[in-house]
Design a protein around this motif. Structure first.
Motif, short mmCIF file in Angstrom:
data_model
loop_
_atom_site.label_atom_id
_atom_site.label_comp_id
_atom_site.label_asym_id
_atom_site.label_seq_id
_atom_site.Cartn_x
_atom_site.Cartn_y
_atom_site.Cartn_z
N UNK A 8 -2.33 36.58 -23.51
CA UNK A 8 -3.69 37.09 -23.65
C UNK A 8 -3.80 38.44 -22.94
N UNK A 9 -4.29 39.48 -23.62
CA UNK A 9 -4.30 40.82 -23.02
C UNK A 9 -5.27 40.99 -21.86
N UNK A 10 -6.31 40.16 -21.80
CA UNK A 10 -7.31 40.31 -20.74
C UNK A 10 -7.24 39.21 -19.68
N UNK A 11 -6.83 38.03 -20.10
CA UNK A 11 -6.71 36.90 -19.18
C UNK A 11 -5.34 36.26 -19.35
N UNK A 12 -4.30 36.95 -18.90
CA UNK A 12 -2.93 36.46 -19.12
C UNK A 12 -2.69 35.11 -18.44
N UNK A 13 -1.98 34.25 -19.13
CA UNK A 13 -1.70 32.91 -18.63
C UNK A 13 -0.67 32.95 -17.51
N UNK A 14 -0.98 32.32 -16.38
CA UNK A 14 -0.10 32.37 -15.21
C UNK A 14 1.28 31.80 -15.51
N UNK A 15 1.33 30.74 -16.28
CA UNK A 15 2.63 30.12 -16.60
C UNK A 15 3.55 31.11 -17.30
N UNK A 16 2.99 31.89 -18.21
CA UNK A 16 3.79 32.86 -18.95
C UNK A 16 4.19 34.04 -18.05
N UNK A 122 3.55 54.73 -10.65
CA UNK A 122 2.20 54.56 -11.17
C UNK A 122 1.66 53.16 -10.95
N UNK A 123 0.33 53.06 -10.97
CA UNK A 123 -0.37 51.78 -10.92
C UNK A 123 -1.12 51.67 -12.25
N UNK A 124 -0.64 50.84 -13.17
CA UNK A 124 -1.25 50.79 -14.50
C UNK A 124 -2.59 50.07 -14.51
N UNK A 125 -3.44 50.45 -15.45
CA UNK A 125 -4.75 49.81 -15.61
C UNK A 125 -4.68 48.86 -16.81
N UNK A 126 -3.87 47.80 -16.68
CA UNK A 126 -3.72 46.82 -17.74
C UNK A 126 -3.58 45.45 -17.10
N UNK A 127 -4.39 44.50 -17.56
CA UNK A 127 -4.45 43.19 -16.93
C UNK A 127 -3.09 42.48 -16.93
N UNK A 128 -2.37 42.56 -18.04
CA UNK A 128 -1.08 41.87 -18.12
C UNK A 128 -0.08 42.48 -17.14
N UNK A 129 -0.01 43.79 -17.14
CA UNK A 129 0.97 44.46 -16.27
C UNK A 129 0.68 44.19 -14.80
N UNK A 130 -0.58 44.32 -14.41
CA UNK A 130 -0.93 44.08 -13.01
C UNK A 130 -0.68 42.63 -12.60
N UNK A 131 -0.98 41.70 -13.50
CA UNK A 131 -0.76 40.29 -13.20
C UNK A 131 0.73 39.97 -13.12
N UNK A 132 1.54 40.62 -13.94
CA UNK A 132 2.98 40.42 -13.88
C UNK A 132 3.54 40.96 -12.56
N UNK A 133 3.05 42.12 -12.14
CA UNK A 133 3.49 42.69 -10.87
C UNK A 133 3.11 41.78 -9.70
N UNK A 134 1.96 41.15 -9.81
CA UNK A 134 1.53 40.21 -8.77
C UNK A 134 2.44 38.99 -8.75
N UNK A 135 2.78 38.48 -9.94
CA UNK A 135 3.66 37.32 -10.02
C UNK A 135 5.07 37.64 -9.54
N UNK A 136 5.51 38.85 -9.81
CA UNK A 136 6.86 39.28 -9.42
C UNK A 136 6.94 39.51 -7.91
N UNK A 137 5.84 40.01 -7.34
CA UNK A 137 5.81 40.25 -5.90
C UNK A 137 6.49 41.52 -5.47
N UNK A 138 6.84 42.37 -6.41
CA UNK A 138 7.49 43.65 -6.12
C UNK A 138 7.32 44.57 -7.32
N UNK A 139 7.60 45.86 -7.16
CA UNK A 139 7.44 46.78 -8.29
C UNK A 139 8.45 46.48 -9.41
#
Length: 208
Positions: A8-16, A122-139
């Motif tokens: 989902x582009x706006x509310x990406x699923x945490x499992x994915x 860069x710090x992207x303004x996209x929900x999926x990208x930011x959430x993936x970076x959060x899940x990854x815990x690093x750039x």
């Protein structure tokens, strides 16, 4: 064959997101949506994955790769940023900008420009990208998904699967992405130097 995940582009699923982050940690090259276009991404420390991205793009070590960060604190860890540059970054992130900055010793030399020792950040303004970076815990080390020989980036997940299915480990399909690139600004000079006008507006940079 690449794993193909519709997210989902706006509310990406945490499992994915955690699935994608694990693929990156294991050395995979992924395709992901961003606020400007789709990008190729891999783990910063994986030499083979970095070389695969350069090969897919058809670029050498003189082409700046981009380190996608989730926030300004991460940028400060990997690039030299004084007070003036920090204020400019704070005014423009997250957003469709790529900033050329001098890298710190936290970065492997192979991801820096060989002569200038610089990298795109860069710090992207996209929900999926930011959430993936959060899940990854690093750039995430990235490059615009323009296949060698093409002039424009791919804009749909299914296009990426058709063209690169056997060359990627995972495709995150977040829907249509555009083709307009980020605005690129060199911050290693005394004053910000516009390298490429793109999606990010020039007003906040004082360059309009």
């Amino acid at each position: 064959m690449a794993q193909y995940i519709t997210i989902h582009p706006d509310n990406p699923q945490q499992r994915l997101l955690h699935m994608a982050a694990e693929v990156v940690r294991q050395g995979g090259v992924i395709a992901l949506p961003t606020d400007s276009s789709y990008a190729l991404g891999c783990h910063l420390g994986d030499k083979a994955a970095v070389q695969r991205i350069r090969s897919l793009r058809g670029v050498d070590e003189r082409h700046h790769l981009t380190l996608m960060c989730r926030d300004l604190s991460q940028i400060g860890q990997f690039a030299r940023v004084d007070n003036a540059r920090y204020r400019l970054l704070k005014a423009t992130t997250p957003g469709s900008y790529t900033f050329i900055l001098e890298g710190t010793r936290e970065l492997p030399r192979r991801v820096l420009h060989p002569k200038r020792k610089t990298i795109g950040l860069r710090v992207p303004a996209h929900a999926v990208t930011l959430a993936l970076l959060e899940a990854l815990g690093e750039p995430l080390l990235t490059s615009t998904l323009i296949i060698a020989g093409d002039e424009e980036p791919l804009t749909e997940g299914w296009e990426i699967r058709d063209r690169l299915d056997g060359q990627l480990e995972l495709i995150l399909d977040g829907g249509h992405c555009g083709i307009e690139p980020t605005t690129v600004v060199d911050l290693t000079t005394v004053l910000p130097l516009l390298i490429r006008a793109g999606l990010g507006p020039l007003g906040p940079l004082g360059l309009d």
